[in-house]
Design an enzyme around this catalytic site. Structure first.
Site, mmCIF file in Angstrom:
data_model
loop_
_atom_site.group_PDB
_atom_site.id
_atom_site.type_symbol
_atom_site.label_atom_id
_atom_site.label_comp_id
_atom_site.label_asym_id
_atom_site.label_seq_id
_atom_site.Cartn_x
_atom_site.Cartn_y
_atom_site.Cartn_z
ATOM 1 N N GLU A 54 -12.310 -2.054 11.789
ATOM 2 C CA GLU A 54 -12.450 -1.783 10.367
ATOM 3 C C GLU A 54 -13.231 -2.946 9.745
ATOM 4 O O GLU A 54 -12.975 -4.106 10.081
ATOM 5 C CB GLU A 54 -11.058 -1.681 9.731
ATOM 6 C CG GLU A 54 -11.114 -1.266 8.272
ATOM 7 C CD GLU A 54 -9.731 -1.224 7.617
ATOM 8 O OE1 GLU A 54 -8.747 -1.642 8.251
ATOM 9 O OE2 GLU A 54 -9.641 -0.773 6.463
ATOM 10 N N GLU A 111 0.816 -1.213 0.000
ATOM 11 C CA GLU A 111 0.000 0.000 0.000
ATOM 12 C C GLU A 111 0.848 1.261 0.000
ATOM 13 O O GLU A 111 0.628 2.181 0.790
ATOM 14 C CB GLU A 111 -0.960 -0.016 1.195
ATOM 15 C CG GLU A 111 -1.945 -1.186 1.136
ATOM 16 C CD GLU A 111 -2.923 -1.232 2.299
ATOM 17 O OE1 GLU A 111 -2.578 -0.735 3.380
ATOM 18 O OE2 GLU A 111 -4.019 -1.778 2.112
ATOM 19 N N ASP A 155 -8.336 -8.975 4.328
ATOM 20 C CA ASP A 155 -8.048 -7.909 5.294
ATOM 21 C C ASP A 155 -9.155 -7.786 6.342
ATOM 22 O O ASP A 155 -10.012 -6.904 6.220
ATOM 23 C CB ASP A 155 -7.874 -6.580 4.557
ATOM 24 C CG ASP A 155 -7.275 -5.503 5.449
ATOM 25 O OD1 ASP A 155 -6.873 -5.815 6.586
ATOM 26 O OD2 ASP A 155 -7.208 -4.347 4.998
#
Lengths: 746, 746
Positions: free
Chosen positions: A418, A316, A390
């Site tokens: 998240e 990322e 993820d």
């Protein structure tokens, strides 16, 4: 003495008097609200019946020897017992009912007992009812001061959860050596994917002012056996390695040290250039190697027990060894070698996927890391998320587990939520973690569980680690909600004891946090246990994944298809079309199934795949017949509605729990559950409205159609969702991007 | 009842018993730290001697009639008196020692007393000892419910500060109608120039979850008479005017309403384009006018008592009427006309300076606004900072005061401490505000003070307002430090009573916050009173200004000269050269002096200018002889060292105050004072090292030279200083800009 100190030092105002019970008027002023700040360390007075039972078993503390850690243990017992037993508990000599704490080295009394401590190792403890000089006492003993502290917290837990104190003989040692929490805190105070406010670390004032909260953080971590924290975001800022910030790290390390917690920092791979002014960060460059060595040396001069570095490389946008054509292992080893003389450790994250590689994202980490098995130096952990994507509500376990037998693998799970509804959704995560730990990889035959891989026993590794992404922020309740505290509590308990059940953790936490009434736990445990399946059902049932809105990851966005990298788009993952839905990862598709042991690979590619993973691995026709006899479409709808119904039941359970919970914590949780139900409906309605544009199938009987068409849900835009600093805020600051005039809010 | 509720509901556990005093065991558990959360509303039990004296004067509350505001008054008295008097105070009937509250409309008892309330106006109150039905009682009466609430807080303050309660006859009404705090909070949770953490408003969860802190905020504001708050940064985000956010504003307005606080929002001038999808925001465009009207109408449907808008237009990049060739007044009036039918108000900020205008920045607001005097509609305030630059440690008063007799002028001061050392420097701001209020503009002859201009009396205006930039954030202590709370307290007290002295405010606040011991106040008041001159001395003595580091405004940066706009550079303001230092604003220079009344203009341009303003208005030779007989250079050095010495004395005073303050608040303040002294030296050393490169003069005897040369101080770079969101954080995130290898830290 001025009135200003009235509350903070009541015990100083009343010298020991002739009366057994000291009676004074109780302050009638504003009682401090139960705002969650005290976590599971509340130490409120027990109910009257329990007082009579427990007071004789904890009449005073006998603590021989001093050290910062022993003092912390003694002070915690004095504070905790005085609170729980509602009387002043003091340090003193051995007498009936004393609690004797120490190591053979610190305490002649403990040494004299010749307790069987050897097997407890460096962190374990023994709590035993013994006779000492004719007095019945409880001894809390260990080989090390930190073991004594852990034993002291365990003893308090026994009382907090109303366990019997007679004939105690408890021995405990951790299954995992490094039990770590990674704070993803940025130096500007924001938290990447943090939903409990902003960073608890006030870097600007550290080291000149050390907030008392840092000490409470250390106490809370130590109380559940956490012995390592990494202070900053893995998407790391090179400043963290500057002398300015290492001074600040050292100040925090000093706060954590008495509590047995080693401090780590996330290191930016290119720091040799940014901080060191070198032209390269190539790990093969001798100057780069020298820089890391010099950096490590200078850190250890200030922090002799510094833990080491966490590194997110070539992921990322972060720099890494691949920028120089070097392998992940070459990058990790250079840093590990710099730490090695000091006993430091590198946590090298396996969360990588390339912006150029068209391979199924779920396969990439395995493809990149497995060939390097055995190449990483022995003070490196490859830190691997529980799943290959993820932190989705449910993922099959990451195929790297079982695939790197000659490598130290650390399991990374998240506590922050998240993809799981952020702070306001009640999702009890130990259920998810237990599913991961119990997963049998079959790597060395039956029983090759993730638990046995990460504790080192399967392959005989000497090192072990389990890492959680912290949910702590500067919210008053630390974790964004009261129930999120259970995830913090549970992470520590589970990393210490991989076999502990989520139910057991839940019962402990409920008793310590709210009330030990058995009926309360009976009502709450099902709520907590059901909460994880609920979020799977209302967000991503049957193996669906990565359907969230872009950037914020808040709310549904299954329709998103316009992001530059294919694997950022939800459509990449669900692949809905006129025929069906799901990602074909069988050998006829991306063949990700082949990364698992052959029996699992075969199962996941075949008709007997557990339906909870169905759409993760297979593209399935809308009218496919499920085990229930329903079509896939109908089954999807049923799951969505089951998720909402479960949240509804959770709300009713919480309503019924009102007598057991103070008004402030009750009201906050009730408000959050209402948000959860509203957002569960939002997810359900948006996803069904969207998928219906492919399936063109009617709603099953008894299930209402979404109240709006998919265009409505696509138009919902909520700016400034938390946790995505610099993404949600900046682009829209002052210049909202095409906000609909009448913003539809679900 | 479970133990969980033990602390929060003690009064429920003990029904009224036969005994006069209810005696129970006091909990021995961990006392909650004094962390500052309770502000000046601590309500801790009085010392024993005082209890005997005060209890008979507050035996119970008689509150006839109910309304949200009357209930708030009654509840505050019950909570406050129960705490202070350390006994349970209840509501009931008239009896000896009762406190009777109400308006003639709400309470027949109050009506029957026929009190002289007329002159109190809509917000004033009367507190009087009277006889009622033969019983001696205290009555708190007003024309309105909010007056009763203000009177109740005033009555509590009498007790909190140990004033006599016998023969009370207090009448009070506010000098200023709108007593407002502007929160400069961004919707992403950051605060522009905020130093007390992040925004207290959790916009993401509002309105679904309303944090109890919002109610405490309302109580604290109301307790000092604040009756208006603006919720968001004046550099406004258009989203604030979207239906999504107006719903959130309405929820906060509902929390504030019982406390008499009207809610305002900062409006972005271009919102008709961003939210309304119009092609222009030109105030002359009928569609734009209609949009503002429709926006106001829709807000008032949800919030009938909405306050109105704060607008920062054509300033620091914000859009405004000048973008369309229209005047400030034309822009303000369009918005004001939309609010007018609903009774709403526009606060139109005068803080403007152009990126194209080469005129002395100090002159620009006057030049732009004065010609429009009389043009602004009557529900517009021109909100003018106390000085013409920007909240410097000391500025001459803004020349607009006295220059716009036909305009409603609101005074804007800051509570947050940009340019004043941020949260950690103790600078007691009421001293600064008092200097401003007492400033005689001579606009209509002697006695034309700023106080008389803003209260409307000088020109006979019907409207009046005073605005502070809030220092509140989500720090546990609300304001970033305990002493910063005194600025919040003091702002409200001073806006209510323009004649109150900073000493009086300080004594009240010290007693309510810490201790009523007279010796404590005697030691602390000089500390507080001296603190403001200290920061002037160690940062910007003798009229120097705007010498701070770029962006962060943290620390010294007098050498900065490379910013694109001239007036952003400190060198623009100090103009040091080989001959001397200071900005020539006399008629031979920028002629800013001429913006003041002639006698002042003459004074400031001449040799008799008060030396505290010397370098603001004049360029002065380094060897100019000062009134002390010293050269300017020597005098500068003496001022710098005096500032540091004052901080040293403040530290010693605080050390001596330890017996009067609980340990946690004492330690935090002590740590902050240490930071203040360190940073005072940093300012002094850096500025002297820099100015010496021009003066080339030796240090005066007894004053040490800075330990480093100016290059050292220039190299200091501290990233992530708080309060400049998007400036300090973003550019350096992940890619530090040339950080020195060994970062010099002062």
């Amino acid at each position: 003495m001025p009135s200003a100190t009235r509350r903070s030092g009541p015990d100083m105002r009343f010298p020991i008097a002739a009366f057994l019970l000291l009676l004074i008027t109780m302050p009638f002023g504003p009682a401090r609200a139960e705002d969650g700040y005290d976590l599971w360390l509340r130490y409120r007075p027990m109910e009257a019946a329990a007082l009579a039972q427990y007071r004789p078993a904890a009449m005073g503390i006998v603590a021989e020897g001093t050290s910062p850690t022993l003092n912390a243990a003694r002070d915690e017992l004095l504070q905790g017992l005085s609170g729980l037993l509602d009387k002043r508990i003091a340090s003193g000599a051995v007498a009936d009912g004393a609690v004797v704490i120490g190591t053979p080295a610190s305490s002649p009394q403990v040494a004299g007992l010749k307790l069987p401590l050897t097997a407890l190792g460096p962190e374990g403890y023994l709590i035993r009812s013994v006779s000492l000089g004719g007095h019945p006492v409880t001894v809390i003993a260990a080989n090390s001061d930190i073991g004594v502290l852990y034993g002291s917290f365990a003893f308090l837990r026994l009382i907090q959860t109303r366990q019997a104190l007679a004939r105690l003989d408890i021995a405990s040692k951790p299954d995992i050596q490094i039990r770590a929490l990674d704070h993803w805190d940025n130096l500007d105070g924001t938290i990447e994917r943090g939903y409990a406010g902003h960073s608890i670390f006030d870097w600007h004032k550290i080291p000149d002012y050390m907030d008392p909260r840092y000490t409470v953080l250390a106490r809370a971590d130590a109380s559940v056996g956490i012995n390592a924290i990494s202070l900053n975001n893995v998407s790391a800022d090179a400043w963290m390695l500057s002398p300015l910030y290492i001074d600040k790290v050292a100040a925090l390390a000093a706060v954590m040290r008495p509590y047995g917690i080693k401090v780590y920092v996330a290191a930016r791979f290119s720091a040799p250039m940014e901080i060191g002014k070198l032209k390269t960060a190539d790990p093969a460059d001798p100057q780069v190697q020298a820089w890391w060595k010099q950096e490590a040396d200078s850190i250890y001069r200030l922090i002799p027990d510094f833990g080491g570095f966490v590194v997110k490389a070539n992921s990322e946008g972060q720099p890494g060894p691949r920028d120089y054509g070097k392998s992940q292992a070459e990058g990790a080893n250079v840093i590990a070698d710099a730490l090695k003389p000091h006993g430091g450790t590198v946590f090298w994250r396996a969360f990588v996927y390339s912006e150029k590689d068209a391979t199924d994202r779920a396969k990439q980490a395995y493809n990149e890391f497995k060939p390097q098995d055995g190449v990483f130096h022995d003070n490196v952990f490859v830190q691997t998320k529980n799943g290959a994507i993820d932190f989705q509500p449910r993922e099959p376990v990451h195929p790297l587990f079982g695939a790197m037998p000659r490598t130290n693998l650390a399991l990374e799970v998240q506590l922050t939520k998240e993809y799981l509804g952020f702070a306001t959704h009640l999702v009890y995560l130990p259920v998810l973690w237990k599913e991961v730990l119990d997963w049998d990889t079959l790597a060395k035959g039956k029983g090759s569980t993730v638990a046995r891989i990460i504790d080192g026993s399967l392959e005989g590794h000497a090192r072990s680690a389990m890492v959680g992404v912290s949910n702590v922020g500067d919210d008053r309740n630390w974790s964004g909600s009261i129930f999120n505290q259970a995830d913090w509590y549970g992470f520590g308990r589970m990393a210490w004891d991989l076999k502990i059940s989520p139910e057991q953790i839940g019962r402990e936490w409920l008793g310590m946090t709210f009330d030990n009434d058995p009926g309360f736990a009976t009502a709450m445990i099902p709520l907590m246990m059901a909460s994880r399946e609920a979020v799977v059902d209302y967000m991503t049932p049957l193996g669906l994944h990565h359907l969230m809105a872009t950037n914020s990851h808040y709310g549904p966005g299954p329709w998103v298809s316009d992001l530059s990298r294919p694997e950022w788009n939800p459509v990449y993952y669900h692949r809905a079309d006129a025929r069906g839905v799901g990602f074909d990862r069988t050998p006829s598709g991306s063949d990700a199934t082949s990364q698992y042991a052959p029996p699992i690979a075969k199962l996941f590619a075949g008709p007997d795949i557990p339906e909870k993973f169905l759409l993760w691995f297979q593209h399935v026709a809308w009218d496919h017949k499920m085990k229930s006899g329903r079509t896939l479409w109908d089954e999807l709808v049923v799951h969505y509605d089951t998720g909402i119904a479960t949240v509804g039941q959770m709300r009713r359970s919480w309503d019924a729990a009102k007598p057991h919970v103070d008004s402030e914590r009750w009201a906050q949780t009730a408000a959050f559950l209402a948000i959860q139900e509203k957002e569960a409906r939002w997810w359900r309605d948006a996803c069904i409205a969207y998928f219906e544009t492919f399936s063109h199938m009617p709603m099953p009987a008894g299930h209402a159609a979404p109240p709006h068409d998919v265009a409505y849900y696509k138009a919902v835009y909520l700016p400034y969702a938390p946790g995505a600093p610099g993404v949600t805020s900046s682009p829209f600051k002052n210049t909202p991007k095409d906000p609909p005039k009448d913003l539809p809010v679900p």
